[in-house]
Design a protein around this motif. Structure first.
Motif, short mmCIF file in Angstrom:
data_model
loop_
_atom_site.label_atom_id
_atom_site.label_comp_id
_atom_site.label_asym_id
_atom_site.label_seq_id
_atom_site.Cartn_x
_atom_site.Cartn_y
_atom_site.Cartn_z
N ASN A 1 -1.58 -2.32 -1.58
CA ASN A 1 -1.89 -1.27 -2.55
C ASN A 1 -0.76 -1.16 -3.57
O ASN A 1 0.42 -1.30 -3.23
CB ASN A 1 -2.07 0.08 -1.86
CG ASN A 1 -2.60 1.14 -2.80
OD1 ASN A 1 -3.75 1.07 -3.24
ND2 ASN A 1 -1.79 2.13 -3.14
N GLY B 1 -12.11 7.75 -6.37
CA GLY B 1 -12.01 6.35 -6.71
C GLY B 1 -13.27 5.58 -6.42
O GLY B 1 -14.34 6.14 -6.16
N PRO C 1 -3.96 4.21 -12.84
CA PRO C 1 -4.77 4.04 -11.64
C PRO C 1 -3.99 3.29 -10.57
O PRO C 1 -3.03 2.56 -10.88
CB PRO C 1 -5.96 3.22 -12.13
CG PRO C 1 -5.41 2.43 -13.27
CD PRO C 1 -4.38 3.31 -13.93
N GLU C 2 -4.37 3.45 -9.34
CA GLU C 2 -3.82 2.60 -8.29
C GLU C 2 -4.93 1.73 -7.75
O GLU C 2 -6.11 2.08 -7.83
CB GLU C 2 -3.15 3.41 -7.18
CG GLU C 2 -3.98 4.42 -6.45
CD GLU C 2 -3.16 5.21 -5.43
OE1 GLU C 2 -2.65 4.59 -4.47
OE2 GLU C 2 -3.03 6.43 -5.59
N PHE C 3 -4.54 0.57 -7.22
CA PHE C 3 -5.56 -0.38 -6.79
C PHE C 3 -5.02 -1.20 -5.63
O PHE C 3 -3.81 -1.28 -5.40
CB PHE C 3 -5.95 -1.32 -7.95
CG PHE C 3 -4.79 -2.07 -8.55
CD1 PHE C 3 -4.36 -3.28 -8.02
CD2 PHE C 3 -4.12 -1.55 -9.65
CE1 PHE C 3 -3.29 -3.96 -8.57
CE2 PHE C 3 -3.04 -2.24 -10.21
CZ PHE C 3 -2.63 -3.44 -9.67
N GLY C 4 -5.95 -1.80 -4.88
CA GLY C 4 -5.54 -2.62 -3.75
C GLY C 4 -6.73 -3.20 -3.04
O GLY C 4 -7.87 -3.14 -3.52
N GLY C 5 -6.45 -3.76 -1.87
CA GLY C 5 -7.50 -4.39 -1.10
C GLY C 5 -7.07 -4.67 0.33
O GLY C 5 -5.91 -4.47 0.70
N ARG D 1 0.64 1.34 -6.82
CA ARG D 1 0.54 2.58 -7.57
C ARG D 1 1.81 2.79 -8.37
O ARG D 1 2.81 2.08 -8.19
CB ARG D 1 0.30 3.79 -6.65
CG ARG D 1 1.54 4.20 -5.85
CD ARG D 1 1.35 5.51 -5.13
NE ARG D 1 2.60 5.89 -4.44
CZ ARG D 1 3.13 7.11 -4.47
NH1 ARG D 1 2.55 8.08 -5.14
NH2 ARG D 1 4.25 7.36 -3.82
N LEU E 1 -12.03 -3.80 -1.55
CA LEU E 1 -11.34 -3.67 -2.82
C LEU E 1 -11.50 -2.23 -3.30
O LEU E 1 -12.61 -1.67 -3.23
CB LEU E 1 -11.91 -4.64 -3.86
CG LEU E 1 -11.72 -6.13 -3.59
CD1 LEU E 1 -12.48 -6.96 -4.62
CD2 LEU E 1 -10.24 -6.50 -3.60
N TRP E 2 -10.41 -1.62 -3.79
CA TRP E 2 -10.50 -0.24 -4.24
C TRP E 2 -9.68 -0.03 -5.50
O TRP E 2 -8.74 -0.75 -5.80
CB TRP E 2 -10.04 0.72 -3.15
CG TRP E 2 -8.64 0.50 -2.68
CD1 TRP E 2 -7.46 0.84 -3.30
CD2 TRP E 2 -8.24 -0.13 -1.44
NE1 TRP E 2 -6.38 0.48 -2.56
CE2 TRP E 2 -6.83 -0.11 -1.42
CE3 TRP E 2 -8.94 -0.67 -0.38
CZ2 TRP E 2 -6.11 -0.65 -0.36
CZ3 TRP E 2 -8.22 -1.20 0.68
CH2 TRP E 2 -6.82 -1.18 0.70
N SER E 3 -10.05 1.00 -6.22
CA SER E 3 -9.31 1.49 -7.38
C SER E 3 -9.41 3.00 -7.37
O SER E 3 -10.51 3.56 -7.27
CB SER E 3 -9.87 0.92 -8.68
OG SER E 3 -9.12 1.40 -9.80
N TYR F 1 -8.11 6.90 -9.02
CA TYR F 1 -7.61 7.52 -10.24
C TYR F 1 -7.72 9.04 -10.11
O TYR F 1 -8.71 9.55 -9.58
CB TYR F 1 -8.41 7.05 -11.46
CG TYR F 1 -7.80 7.51 -12.78
CD1 TYR F 1 -6.68 6.87 -13.29
CD2 TYR F 1 -8.35 8.57 -13.48
CE1 TYR F 1 -6.11 7.28 -14.49
CE2 TYR F 1 -7.79 8.99 -14.67
CZ TYR F 1 -6.67 8.34 -15.17
OH TYR F 1 -6.11 8.75 -16.35
#
Length: 202
Positions: free
Chosen positions: A96, A39, A76-80, A98, A54-56, A58
């Motif tokens: 997060n 990611g 994709p999953e994402f969060g912060g 997903r 911040l992240w994404s 995959y």
């Protein structure tokens, strides 16, 4: 900014980590190695030591951290995370999102190929007479999969170095895990405690 296969972990807990979302670090491993996730992660640090992540992610379909349902590889999953100093310590909030996939669990839970899941976590660590910390996580799935629709994981811990010889370092942690169809019902719970003692010998 980091791109590619990487280790993403945070939170003050040492052994019973409620915020173990992306890694499989064994607390007995002095090198703290893990498989990592694919990611992108960006972090910004403010002048007062507050920071934002911040992240994404995959391509990480296998369960990570405390997950037992794999991730749908098509999404994709994402969060912060936002972490800030507080009196005598620091506190943070994390999120997060997903999409999970329960098709390979052989009927252990209702079968869905798309289960949107949200995790919200809070944590704090304070240095007083002893070190104390807390991690709390709520995991909510938007589809009803029975007792695993909602999960609450909480960890409380403390540490202290006793003035014995070169210093005897002691850590005590306790974790509570609850799995219920309705959030915060706490009718199906499990409890775990951990003790770690370290003494330098050379």
């Amino acid at each position: 900014v980091r791109l590619g296969l990487q280790k993403i972990n945070f939170g003050p807990a040492i052994m019973m980590r409620a915020l173990r979302w992306f890694d499989q670090v064994d607390p007995r491993d002095p090198l703290r190695l893990t498989e990592g996730v694919w990611g992108a992660l960006g972090r910004y640090y403010f002048l007062n030591n507050a920071n934002i992540w911040l992240w994404s992610l995959y391509g990480n379909k296998n369960p990570k951290g405390l997950e037992f349902i794999k991730t749908n590889a098509n999404y994709p999953e994402f969060g912060g995370r936002f972490q800030t100093p507080v009196p005598k310590g620091e506190a943070a909030i994390s999120y997060n999102h997903r999409v999970a996939d329960s098709r390979d669990l052989d009927g252990m839970v209702p079968v869905f190929n798309e289960i949107p899941e949200n995790k919200i976590g809070i944590d704090a660590k304070l240095d007083m007479l002893v070190g104390v910390w807390f991690e709390g996580v709520w995991v909510n799935k938007s589809k009803n999969i029975g007792n695993y629709t909602n999960q609450e994981v909480m960890t409380a811990g403390t540490d202290y170095t006793f003035g014995i010889g070169s210093g005897l370092y002691v850590v005590l942690e306790h974790m509570l895990i609850a799995n219920d169809e309705k959030a915060f019902k706490f009718s199906n719970t499990s409890n775990f405690s951990g003790l770690s003692v370290r003494y330098p010998v050379g």
